[in-house]
Design an enzyme around this catalytic site. Structure first.
Site, PDB file in Angstrom:
ATOM      1  N   HIS A  54       0.822  -1.220   0.000  1.00 24.68           N
ATOM      2  CA  HIS A  54       0.000   0.000   0.000  1.00 24.68           C
ATOM      3  C   HIS A  54       0.856   1.270   0.000  1.00 24.68           C
ATOM      4  CE1 HIS A  54      -3.803  -2.176   0.652  1.00 24.68           C
ATOM      5  NE2 HIS A  54      -3.092  -2.972   1.427  1.00 24.68           N
ATOM      6  N   ASN A 127     -10.244  -3.068   1.837  1.00 25.67           N
ATOM      7  CA  ASN A 127      -9.872  -3.049   0.426  1.00 25.67           C
ATOM      8  C   ASN A 127     -11.100  -2.765  -0.431  1.00 25.67           C
ATOM      9  OD1 ASN A 127      -7.064  -3.632   0.600  1.00 25.67           O
ATOM     10  ND2 ASN A 127      -7.488  -5.815   0.818  1.00 25.67           N
TER      11      ASN A 127
END
Length: 485
Positions: A54, A127
């Site tokens: 990320h 997510n």
């Protein structure tokens, strides 16, 4: 209007910011030039370790407003009444690539929400897909290594990607999501967000429920084809960042409606598959979506590094009324996320403005460490209990206790009556239109056909055959055709 004076970091005025001090007109530079040394030393230290996953992200501030009564399920204060607003910070991200990667790539997207509640910060770290590739955190470092750049070639290798998936049949469901039409969102505004994990809610009477979060985009879901994404990534690698920034700046505030699926805790043990398995979704027929509220983003950060790169989200930041479940992947993240931030940002990262509580004040006995600014005065003690009026425990658990039984040791996930790694992947395939199936097969075959080992290809094909015979047949034929070219 007089100009402001440029100073060094210690506050001394700078006489010349265009020329370094030297020994004579053309001579070597001088070690005594404090301004030069300070600028170069600071420049060398402007970057911090990027996130292992990320790393590439964007963020914005906004608010969450409760629209429906959920007090029967949780006593969380920020969800206690309709119309209640809570400030939030949201960070979106790609998963596998580095900080310098492109936005428009086929990859899951992070969807992390920090609620600045009156009972402390609540971090919901999810997510844009409701499932994930694996179900046990011990496999996570290996999974990420397989998706990252190869140590020798320095690039993502299809051999590594598909070899790991070949040995992880539970990944078939998420692979079907990733290779499908929603694998490349058109923007962060045009994708859904999911808590993905199962969490626990507890009401005022102490009743426990397990929940799954669904943030449905009010802009509509829009995605890119592989060809569109390649073109956009080449023209503007920061396409998603650009879109989010410009939309908010021109007053187009993206929003999502939050729904939850709610399962009474007593039903978890006998559900037809393990409800804490991150590779599976709960049927909406069994547990329909219940609306909770609306998330709106309306303010861009003033400084991307300070507020996006240094934003620290941790799934173990709970508030009263919300807690963890036995989800193994969630249990691993409760440690790993906070530990990553202590490594990247230091033990005092929670004192940074973007991470500090806004609707309350943190009161604890944490002291010292790198960049400590929390002395709390000469009379504050750094131990507990004490006789000097320091903060004390409440004795009230944030959530209901989770029952445990059995012996310690490494265990495979408990088998429920219909636990299977392939059923839901097949269900997802059969929900797709014919055009969606064609694109899914083409996306999978494009990567799998590049794998050099036949046995790895065969293992992956077996997963698609197990999910749905037509699915497997079409992928196998497409891979064969590409390898014969």
């Amino acid at each position: 209007m007089s100009k402001r004076v440029l100073t060094t970091e210690s506050g001394a005025p700078v006489a010349d910011n265009q020329n370094s001090a030297s020994a004579g007109v053309g001579g070597p530079l001088l070690l005594q030039d404090q301004h030069l040394l300070e600028k170069l030393a600071r420049f060398n230290r402007e970057r911090i370790p990027e996130r292992v996953v990320h790393a590439r992200g964007s963020g914005a501030y906004g608010h969450f407003e409760v629209t429906d009564d959920v007090t029967g399920f949780t006593h969380a204060d920020f969800l206690s009444e309709t119309g209640r607003r809570t400030e939030v910070f949201v960070r979106f991200s790609t998963v596998a690539d580095s900080l310098g990667g492109a936005d428009a790539v086929r990859d899951p997207r992070g969807f992390a929400v920090k609620f600045y509640t009156a009972e402390g910060n609540y971090d919901l770290v999810g997510n844009n897909t409701p499932v994930f590739f694996i179900k046990d955190p011990v496999k996570f470092p290996d999974f990420i290594h397989s998706q990252k750049r190869d140590p020798f070639t320095g690039r993502q290798e299809p051999d590594n990607v598909w070899d790991f998936w070949a040995h992880s049949p539970e990944a078939t469901h998420q692979v079907t999501w990733l290779m499908g039409d929603r694998g490349i969102p058109a923007s962060y505004r045009h994708m859904n967000g999911y808590g993905s994990h199962t969490y626990q809610w507890t009401n005022a009477e102490g009743e426990a429920f397990f929940v799954k979060y669904h943030f449905k985009t009010n802009q509509g879901v829009r995605s890119l084809s592989s060809e569109q994404a390649a073109e956009i990534a080449g023209k503007d690698p920061s396409s998603h960042q650009t879109d989010l920034l410009q939309a908010i700046e021109r007053g187009v505030h993206p929003s999502w409606t939050l729904y939850v699926q709610v399962m009474p805790a007593a039903e978890a043990a006998d559900y037809r598959f393990n409800p804490f398995d991150l590779t599976k979704v709960w049927s909406h027929r069994d547990y329909p979506l219940q609306r909770v509220g609306r998330l709106v983003l309306d303010r861009n950060p003033d400084n991307v590094f300070a507020e996006v790169e240094q934003a620290a989200f941790s799934p173990n930041n709970f508030v009263p009324g919300i807690g963890p479940s036995p989800d193994k992947m969630l249990q691993g993240r409760l440690f790993a996320y906070a530990d990553a931030h202590r490594y990247r940002l230091g033990v005092n990262h929670t004192l940074l403005a973007v991470n500090a509580p806004k609707a309350t004040t943190a009161q604890n006995y944490g002291r010292d460490g790198l960049m400590a600014v929390n002395s709390q005065g000469r009379y504050a003690k750094n131990y507990e209990p004490n006789s000097y009026g320091g903060p004390v425990e409440t004795g009230r658990p944030l959530s209901a206790p989770l029952p445990v039984s059995g012996h310690t040791g490494t265990h495979e996930a408990p088998q429920h009556t219909k636990d299977d790694d392939f059923v839901q992947a097949g269900d997802l395939y059969r929900l797709m239109s014919e055009e969606e199936r064609q694109r899914l097969v083409a996306n999978i075959a494009g990567g799998l056909s590049q794998v050099s080992r036949d046995d790895v290809i065969e293992k992956n094909l077996a997963h698609f055959h197990a999910a749905d015979p037509d699915y497997g047949r079409r992928v196998e034929e497409a891979v064969r055709a590409l390898r014969e070219d």
